[in-house]
Scaffold this active site. Structure first.
Site, PDB file in Angstrom:
ATOM      1  N   GLY A 134     -18.007  15.486  23.763  1.00  0.00           N
ATOM      2  CA  GLY A 134     -17.057  14.578  23.108  1.00  0.00           C
ATOM      3  C   GLY A 134     -15.858  15.298  22.510  1.00  0.00           C
TER       4      GLY A 134
ATOM      5  N   GLY B 187      -8.161  18.926  28.225  1.00  0.00           N
ATOM      6  CA  GLY B 187      -9.095  19.688  29.078  1.00  0.00           C
ATOM      7  C   GLY B 187     -10.143  18.760  29.680  1.00  0.00           C
ATOM      8  N   HIS B 188     -10.693  17.877  28.832  1.00  0.00           N
ATOM      9  CA  HIS B 188     -11.663  16.896  29.351  1.00  0.00           C
ATOM     10  C   HIS B 188     -10.980  15.964  30.351  1.00  0.00           C
ATOM     11  CE1 HIS B 188     -13.490  17.866  25.313  1.00  0.00           C
ATOM     12  NE2 HIS B 188     -14.548  17.982  26.085  1.00  0.00           N
TER      13      HIS B 188
ATOM     14  N   GLN C 231     -28.031  23.918  21.676  1.00  0.00           N
ATOM     15  CA  GLN C 231     -27.132  25.030  22.004  1.00  0.00           C
ATOM     16  C   GLN C 231     -26.374  25.553  20.789  1.00  0.00           C
ATOM     17  OE1 GLN C 231     -24.888  22.385  24.871  1.00  0.00           O
ATOM     18  NE2 GLN C 231     -23.167  23.639  24.209  1.00  0.00           N
TER      19      GLN C 231
ATOM     20  N   GLY D 195     -15.272  23.161  32.950  1.00  0.00           N
ATOM     21  CA  GLY D 195     -13.986  23.840  32.785  1.00  0.00           C
ATOM     22  C   GLY D 195     -14.137  25.348  32.972  1.00  0.00           C
ATOM     23  N   GLN D 196     -13.154  25.941  33.613  1.00  0.00           N
ATOM     24  CA  GLN D 196     -13.132  27.395  33.806  1.00  0.00           C
ATOM     25  C   GLN D 196     -13.048  28.132  32.462  1.00  0.00           C
ATOM     26  OE1 GLN D 196     -13.399  29.149  36.781  1.00  0.00           O
ATOM     27  NE2 GLN D 196     -13.524  30.912  35.427  1.00  0.00           N
ATOM     28  N   LYS D 197     -12.521  27.437  31.433  1.00  0.00           N
ATOM     29  CA  LYS D 197     -12.450  28.036  30.092  1.00  0.00           C
ATOM     30  C   LYS D 197     -13.793  28.623  29.667  1.00  0.00           C
ATOM     31  CE  LYS D 197     -12.629  25.150  26.531  1.00  0.00           C
ATOM     32  NZ  LYS D 197     -13.883  25.436  25.810  1.00  0.00           N
TER      33      LYS D 197
ATOM     34  N   SER E 263      -9.521  23.446  23.191  1.00  0.00           N
ATOM     35  CA  SER E 263     -10.938  23.412  22.832  1.00  0.00           C
ATOM     36  C   SER E 263     -11.091  22.528  21.602  1.00  0.00           C
ATOM     37  CB  SER E 263     -11.422  24.833  22.493  1.00  0.00           C
ATOM     38  OG  SER E 263     -12.632  24.772  21.761  1.00  0.00           O
TER      39      SER E 263
HETATM   40  O1  PAF Z   1     -19.169  22.556  27.603  1.00  0.00           O
HETATM   41  C1  PAF Z   1     -19.761  21.710  26.897  1.00  0.00           C
HETATM   42  O2  PAF Z   1     -19.155  20.817  26.315  1.00  0.00           O
HETATM   43  C2  PAF Z   1     -21.264  21.779  26.750  1.00  0.00           C
HETATM   44  O3  PAF Z   1     -21.703  23.087  26.705  1.00  0.00           O
HETATM   45  C3  PAF Z   1     -22.024  20.976  27.835  1.00  0.00           C
HETATM   46  C4  PAF Z   1     -21.768  21.539  29.222  1.00  0.00           C
HETATM   47  C5  PAF Z   1     -21.588  19.525  27.779  1.00  0.00           C
HETATM   48  C6  PAF Z   1     -23.530  21.041  27.577  1.00  0.00           C
HETATM   49  O4  PAF Z   1     -23.848  20.491  26.331  1.00  0.00           O
END
Ligand code: PAF
Length: 183
Positions: free
Chosen positions: A8, A13-14, A38, A124-126, A162
């Site tokens: 979200g 970028g998204h 994560q 994303g390549q980022k 980002s």
């Molecule tokens: O790049 C992200 O936003 C996250 O690491 C992802 C790939 C959605 C996994 O939670």
């Protein structure tokens, strides 16, 4: 079917990932899940930027067919204990400084691939190491999904977009610009 996994706080970028997915697939699903697995202890899970209403509007405008916003319980049901660990690639570089981070990423990506069953998934390549980890997981476990990588989108001053850039003071932002300059 194309899947764009996200946490979200959508930015350009998204939107570039959405556009790439829109061109290549009949149906595009974007997932929105701030994945606790994560985030390490003391990281920004609680304050990670969240604005579901804004994200829903942007997803609609981008022509996303389904915005999938799972509950934590759906992803990690009680008693959850199965993890995907990409051992070497996930424990070096960023992984060395964020123990467990790439285990969380690989696990959520596999889970989303199993739930959504996309033919293609967009990253994303980022997040270059994330891409390497996900590609390795897909290859090692023969996951039937094609990983598509979309070029980094940058701000006018060269910094990669980002969601976490919002945390940077102007001094930190200036220091971060060393990265695009070095590249
Ligand atoms: O790049 C992200 O936003 C996250 O690491 C992802 C790939 C959605 C996994 O939670």
């Amino acid at each position: 079917l194309g899947l764009v996994p996200t946490m979200g706080a959508f930015h350009e970028g998204h939107l570039a990932l959405f556009r790439a997915a829109r061109v290549e697939n009949e149906v595009v699903v974007a997932s929105l899940f701030v994945n606790p697995a994560q985030f390490g202890e003391g990281e920004d899970l609680e304050r990670y930027p969240r604005d579901e209403e804004h994200d829903t509007r942007l997803a609609e405008e981008a022509g996303i067919d389904v915005l999938y916003v799972p509950d934590a319980e759906e992803i990690y049901p009680p008693g959850f204990e199965t993890w995907v660990d990409v051992e070497r690639l996930g424990s070096m570089l960023e992984g060395e400084h964020r123990p467990g981070h790439f285990r969380g990423v690989a696990t959520i990506c596999l889970k989303l691939f199993n739930l959504v069953r996309p033919r293609r998934a967009y990253f994303g390549q980022k997040d270059a190491q994330q891409v390497a980890v996900v590609r390795r997981m897909v290859r090692d476990l023969a996951v039937p999904v094609e990983i598509r990588v979309v070029p980094t989108v940058r701000d006018g001053d060269g910094l990669a977009l980002s969601s976490r850039n919002a945390y940077l003071s102007s001094e930190e932002r200036e220091r971060a610009r060393a990265l695009p300059r070095a590249l």
